[in-house]
Scaffold this motif. Structure first.
Motif, short mmCIF file in Angstrom:
data_model
loop_
_atom_site.label_atom_id
_atom_site.label_comp_id
_atom_site.label_asym_id
_atom_site.label_seq_id
_atom_site.Cartn_x
_atom_site.Cartn_y
_atom_site.Cartn_z
N MET A 170 27.89 -31.46 19.28
CA MET A 170 27.63 -30.61 20.44
C MET A 170 28.48 -29.35 20.39
SD MET A 170 27.09 -33.25 23.64
CE MET A 170 26.55 -31.95 24.75
N VAL A 171 29.74 -29.49 19.99
CA VAL A 171 30.61 -28.32 19.86
C VAL A 171 30.05 -27.39 18.79
CG1 VAL A 171 32.90 -27.50 19.22
CG2 VAL A 171 32.67 -29.51 20.69
N ALA A 172 29.66 -27.96 17.66
CA ALA A 172 29.08 -27.14 16.58
C ALA A 172 27.82 -26.43 17.04
CB ALA A 172 28.79 -28.03 15.37
N GLN A 173 26.99 -27.13 17.82
CA GLN A 173 25.77 -26.51 18.34
C GLN A 173 26.11 -25.33 19.24
OE1 GLN A 173 23.64 -29.02 21.06
NE2 GLN A 173 22.13 -27.45 21.58
N GLY A 174 27.07 -25.53 20.15
CA GLY A 174 27.47 -24.45 21.04
C GLY A 174 28.02 -23.26 20.28
N MET A 175 28.82 -23.53 19.25
CA MET A 175 29.35 -22.44 18.44
C MET A 175 28.22 -21.71 17.70
SD MET A 175 32.57 -22.29 19.04
CE MET A 175 32.87 -21.03 17.79
#
Length: 535
Positions: A170-175
């Protein structure tokens, strides 16, 4: 033919340089030219003699994620001179979001503000803001608390390997969708249940994609020094820049720790670690009343938390632990109720917990627990717990920027209710006028640097934050002799004086101290490694 031409202003470059008198021209949403004298014609010429012109202020620590959907004209921000608002702080972001966290938010915002949340990705959130039109630029962070709640609900346990992998994704997606980094609120549930290892892993997911860590630490009082060591260590191990949010020494018994806190930060900086901070110019904090509960009381769903407040055994344990942490009677006198959401408790707004307890004929701890149950945990408070001297010492540090820790409020309903913190309406004029000019705490050029180029460099925003040809025309025209904060704790919804004009992307959103109604703001996305925007 320029769109606008400012004649004879005192120009502050935003980078700490001495101001100089001159002209500045705007065309196509950007600064076209500036200097002692700019030739040419313009559709609008502004006689700016006696006024100062600077880059628009960048609020490195904002909380407007949902408020901009409710109040897209963002009066309390732009009338201070804020042209870019950084959201998703303290671990609480609008997206990416999923599962139980999304379900709770959808219900809460529908009940409180009749607001629909038709998105679950960061890109969807930014597109929603752009579709309705906003008066301020918005730069997002990914919230650790939001991500953890999406994957694990409110569980008070370590993440499994599978859950951690989902959070990292999810963090990678947001980034990938343009976030500027990860934020965490380690004092709040559910991130308070996260281990140092979890934090480091999520930091690595953001850092590998060019992001920073903005952190509301695990403690800002009794455990302040240990909390600083934790986040410095996590950021170092993950290899990403660290932004310590609203640096403070909370509680008089902790005021003496400031020199040791500075030493930890400056030793890390001396070792080459990229550590900076931000601070607001007030001595009261603003948070949820539920933040006063012990961590274990936040385990599980909202229904489970409410059940504990009503259960004889759990309630007694909560009460005993709160009183053990704060046995001093004056503690309850320093907590002011700023907002409730049910009609029956509107009269409590503006009262201290001590005063509410007297009205109800109960002990302050019981008044707190009763109110939390009645308000379904949603009440907000101010806590008067900081040293004025320490606040000033923090703001003077060159690595400390100005951040409001506030949302885009307005004086009108539904966001114009209660007794909000005055920082919502006055943070930037308070630093520029009240502290820099009136007290001489720091030069005006340095105050402006802390509000403009410093946060832009911190975030990696290359085309804003300085007066140079080609930069985006986010500008503030103000009266250096008059600019000041007028908001007080007793009368917080008061707009500042001395802000004459504010441009966002070359379009006036404030003129003559009033909002124009224009909505030229954009959702900003952190550039990808090849320099292009992530969309």
């Amino acid at each position: 033919m320029y769109d606008l031409l400012f004649r004879g202003a005192l120009l502050f470059d935003g980078e700490g340089g001495e101001p100089f008198p001159g002209d500045l021209a705007v065309a196509g949403g950007a600064i076209a030219a500036l200097g002692p004298r700019v030739g040419g014609r313009a559709r609008l010429v502004i006689a700016a003699q006696g006024l100062a012109l600077s880059p628009g202020f960048v609020d490195i620590h904002g909380h407007s994620d949902y408020y901009l959907l409710i109040n897209p004209t963002a009066e309390a921000k732009v009338r201070q001179g804020v042209t870019t608002d950084v959201g998703g702080n303290c671990g609480y972001s609008a997206a990416p979001i999923a599962g139980p966290e999304r379900e709770d938010r959808v219900q809460t915002y529908r009940e409180q503000f009749d607001l629909d949340l038709p998105f679950d990705t960061l890109d969807g959130h930014l597109r929603r803001l752009e579709a309705i039109g906003i008066s301020v630029n918005y730069a997002p962070l990914v919230g650790h608390n939001t991500v953890r709640g999406s994957v694990m609900g409110g569980s008070a346990r370590p993440a499994t390997a599978g859950e951690l992998a989902r959070m990292e994704a999810m963090v990678a997606q947001g980034m990938a969708e343009g976030a500027f980094g990860l934020s965490t609120g380690l004092v709040y549930a559910p991130a308070c249940f996260a281990s140092r290892e979890e934090l480091t892993a999520l930091c690595r997911a953001a850092g590998e994609r060019g992001g920073l860590l903005a952190t509301h630490m695990r403690s800002e009082g009794d455990g302040l020094l240990e909390a600083i060591e934790e986040v410095i260590g996590a950021a170092r191990d993950a290899g990403l820049p660290l932004q310590i949010s609203h640096l403070k020494t909370a509680g008089e018994r902790n005021w003496h720790k400031l020199d040791a806190a500075f030493a930890l930060i400056e030793e890390a900086r001396g070792r080459g670690q990229d550590v900076t901070s931000d601070r607001y110019p007030y001595t009261a904090s603003n948070t949820h009343l539920s933040a006063l509960l012990p961590d274990w009381a936040h385990d599980g769903s909202a229904a489970e938390k409410l059940a504990r407040l009503r259960s004889g055994e759990s309630r007694a344990r909560i009460r005993a632990e709160v009183l053990a942490s704060h046995p001093e009677p004056e503690y309850w006198e320093r907590i002011l109720l700023s907002r409730t959401f049910t009609g029956k408790n509107r009269e409590a707004e503006g009262l201290t917990l001590s005063e509410l307890a007297k009205r109800r004929g109960v002990a302050p701890a019981d008044a707190m627990l009763d109110l939390l149950a009645e308000e379904k945990l949603q009440a907000e408070i101010l806590i008067f717990m900081m040293s004025p001297e320490n606040m000033r010492r923090i703001l003077k540090k060159p690595y400390v920027m100005v951040g409001s820790d506030a949302g885009a409020l307005t004086h009108a309903p539904p966001l114009g209710g209660g007794r909000p913190h005055p920082r919502n309406f006055g943070t930037f004029p308070a630093v520029l006028g009240n502290l820099a000019r009136d007290e001489g705490l720091l030069p005006a050029a340095e105050a402006i640097r802390k509000m403009t180029s410093a946060p832009c460099r911190r975030l990696g925003i290359a085309d804003r934050g300085a007066l140079r040809a080609g930069m985006k025309a986010d500008l503030v025209l103000f009266d250096p002799a008059r600019v000041r904060d007028t908001a007080t704790y007793e009368r917080p919804m008061s707009y500042p004086e001395g802000i004459a004009m504010v441009l966002v992307n070359g379009v006036p959103v404030v003129e003559g101290g009033a909002h124009t109604g224009a909505r030229p703001g954009r959702g900003l996305r952190k550039p990808s490694a090849n320099g292009g925007p992530r969309r």
